[in-house]
Design an enzyme around this catalytic site. Structure first.
Site, PDB file in Angstrom:
ATOM      1  N   HIS A 156      10.398  10.052   9.407  1.00 59.24           N
ATOM      2  CA  HIS A 156       9.749   8.797   9.858  1.00 59.24           C
ATOM      3  C   HIS A 156       8.273   8.769   9.469  1.00 59.24           C
ATOM      4  CE1 HIS A 156      13.305   8.327  12.529  1.00 59.24           C
ATOM      5  NE2 HIS A 156      13.153   9.627  12.681  1.00 59.24           N
ATOM      6  N   SER A 277     -11.837   1.679 -10.948  1.00 59.13           N
ATOM      7  CA  SER A 277     -11.924   0.279 -10.556  1.00 59.13           C
ATOM      8  C   SER A 277     -13.073  -0.379 -11.306  1.00 59.13           C
ATOM      9  CB  SER A 277     -12.169   0.184  -9.045  1.00 59.13           C
ATOM     10  OG  SER A 277     -12.799  -1.034  -8.724  1.00 59.13           O
ATOM     11  N   LYS A 283     -13.766   4.675  -6.968  1.00 63.83           N
ATOM     12  CA  LYS A 283     -12.306   4.700  -6.936  1.00 63.83           C
ATOM     13  C   LYS A 283     -11.652   5.502  -8.053  1.00 63.83           C
ATOM     14  CE  LYS A 283      -9.822   1.710  -5.372  1.00 63.83           C
ATOM     15  NZ  LYS A 283      -8.971   1.055  -4.467  1.00 63.83           N
ATOM     16  N   GLU A 290       2.029   4.194  -9.505  1.00 62.30           N
ATOM     17  CA  GLU A 290       2.332   2.854  -8.990  1.00 62.30           C
ATOM     18  C   GLU A 290       3.169   2.060  -9.991  1.00 62.30           C
ATOM     19  OE1 GLU A 290      -1.275   0.958  -6.959  1.00 62.30           O
ATOM     20  OE2 GLU A 290      -2.091   2.688  -7.982  1.00 62.30           O
TER      21      GLU A 290
END
Ligand code: ARG
Length: 460
Positions: A156, A277, A283, A290
């Site tokens: 979970h 970024s 970043k 992804e």
């Protein structure tokens, strides 16, 4: 422009109609397979006496010239010639004259296109299997370094029990092992020759299909000519195996994304597989992970698209089947790209063992240990669960962890607790003691690593 099949027609279609029906824009990827199939076909026509030796010679020479040109990217395909098969036949006739028109004796584009696809998927499946093996190798190499590195195991997405990081990585090794086996098994059905089925019913020419199969390295021929030209199961199987593989990679992507976040800091993805970024200078984004997670959807899409295309088709060939190609090509590109990226991403990632270690010392993931301890000493497990649950609550209220409790605290909860409980609660002991087969105990993980290395060695 007159068509190769133009005899029966009194008028030609307009260009835009031709363009709609054409597949040359994408099936040109099959050019080498198409010529390879034709070379075998014409060799067989020579052996069986359907064509004269000098005709065979001339056609082979022409085809080989076209093959060389194809490899150099020198063929200029024409949409008016619809697909790769007609384009090549036209080139051949231009190259060697009317005798080129004899190549199509005893075959149809229907058994020809099926043959091309079988040849194509055989090659691609083998290349994909080699890439799966490469990712497995990268997992094994990282796992070998981290048998005793501990991370929290989750259910979970809540800390559950500490585990060996190698054990976690090897879970993916076994998923990929099943993927590898699925591709390998599918080769049995890919490696069957449709050629010789003709348009649908076979042919009157005395062809030798077994010989063509042998020339092309197929294990056998389709038993039924209708099935031979209508079957696209092997592509569905490929897309299905690829969907499962992508799903596995996508789950690992998700973990990489989480693990490399500020919140987890379990790994750092190498600069080579991350991006920055355009506005936020600090970043470092896990873009590749992804993107693979995102691309998984298009492979599922191709699987569903093909299943839907096929579901209402009467036997035998229908033009709908031309829709089998783009999804397959796209899946091949996606799967190969994703596997190559993953191999590199795993090999080069930095494992932050200290944050991992800190994590397993600052949670309640050793609580099961306490319950098992009491149960081993005779307390019914359900009651032990209750006792430990209360101890955890005490800790939460005091803002401490189980290892911070005193012997008195333990004794108060149950007099079955003894001094050894402090050793038992150490995360390392917790992991080491899970020695059941397939568990995270270090001895088991070492065994699993050996097994995995053995399996990799067996693969070509
Ligand atoms: N371009 C066609 C395809 O991809 C080749 C087979 C065409 N056969 C036919 N009878 N129109 O399916």
């Amino acid at each position: 422009m007159t068509k190769l099949w133009g005899g029966r027609f009194s008028k030609t279609a307009e260009e835009w109609v031709d363009a709609f029906g054409a597949s040359i824009g994408f099936d040109q990827q099959l050019v080498e397979e198409d010529i390879e199939g034709s070379l075998a076909h014409v060799t067989m026509l020579g052996k069986t006496g359907v064509l004269a030796p000098e005709e065979v010679e001339s056609i082979k020479k022409g085809l080989n010239t076209l093959l060389e040109k194809a490899k150099k990217g020198e063929l200029e395909y024409n949409v008016a010639n619809e697909d790769i098969h007609l384009n090549i036949e036209k080139f051949l006739i231009d190259e060697i004259g009317p005798v080129g028109g004899k190549l199509h004796t005893g075959r149809s584009r229907n058994d020809q296109v099926a043959t091309d696809m079988h040849l194509y998927l055989r090659k691609q499946t083998q290349e994909i299997m080699a890439l799966v093996k490469k990712v497995q190798g990268a997992l094994v190499a990282q796992a070998s370094e981290h048998v005793e590195t501990l991370i929290p195991g989750y259910t979970h997405l809540q800390r559950a029990q500490p585990i060996s990081f190698a054990h976690h990585l090897l879970a993916y090794f076994w998923m990929l092992e099943r993927d590898y086996e699925r591709y390998q098994d599918s080769l049995k059905r890919i490696n069957v020759l449709p050629l010789g089925a003709g348009a649908l019913a076979g042919t009157t020419f005395p062809i030798d299909r077994a010989y063509t199969a042998e020339l092309l390295g197929f294990d056998g021929i389709y038993e039924n000519s209708l099935d031979a030209v209508s079957d696209r199961d092997f592509i569905v199987e490929f897309l299905s195996a690829s969907s499962l593989l992508m799903m596995h990679l996508s789950r690992l992507c998700e973990e990489f994304i989480l693990w490399s976040s500020q919140e987890f800091q379990f790994i750092e993805i190498d600069d080579a597989f991350a991006t920055g970024s355009s506005i936020m200078p600090q970043k470092k984004n896990p873009d590749m992970a992804e993107l693979i997670r995102g691309k998984t959807g298009r492979v599922y899409g191709s699987l569903f698209s093909l299943l839907t295309t096929l579901k209402g088709l009467p036997l035998a060939y229908n033009k709908d089947m031309q829709e089998d190609k783009e999804g397959m090509f796209d899946a091949v590109t996606t799967v190969k790209g994703s596997l190559a990226i993953f191999a590199g991403m795993i090999e080069t990632m930095t494992v932050k063992t200290e944050t991992m270690n800190k994590a397993v010392h600052q949670d309640f993931s050793n609580a099961t240990e306490l319950a098992d301890y009491l149960a081993t000493k005779g307390m019914p497990f359900r009651q032990a669960h209750e006792v430990v649950g209360k101890l955890v609550l005490v800790c939460i209220q005091k803002g401490i962890y189980l290892l911070d409790l005193s012997m008195d605290d333990f004794k108060q909860a149950s007099d079955l607790f003894e001094e050894d409980i402090f050793e038992i609660l150490q995360p390392k002991t917790v992991v080491a003691r899970r020695k059941s087969a397939g568990g995270t105990g270090f001895s088991e993980v070492l065994k699993a690593l050996e097994k995995a290395k053995g399996l990799l060695k067996e693969k070509k």
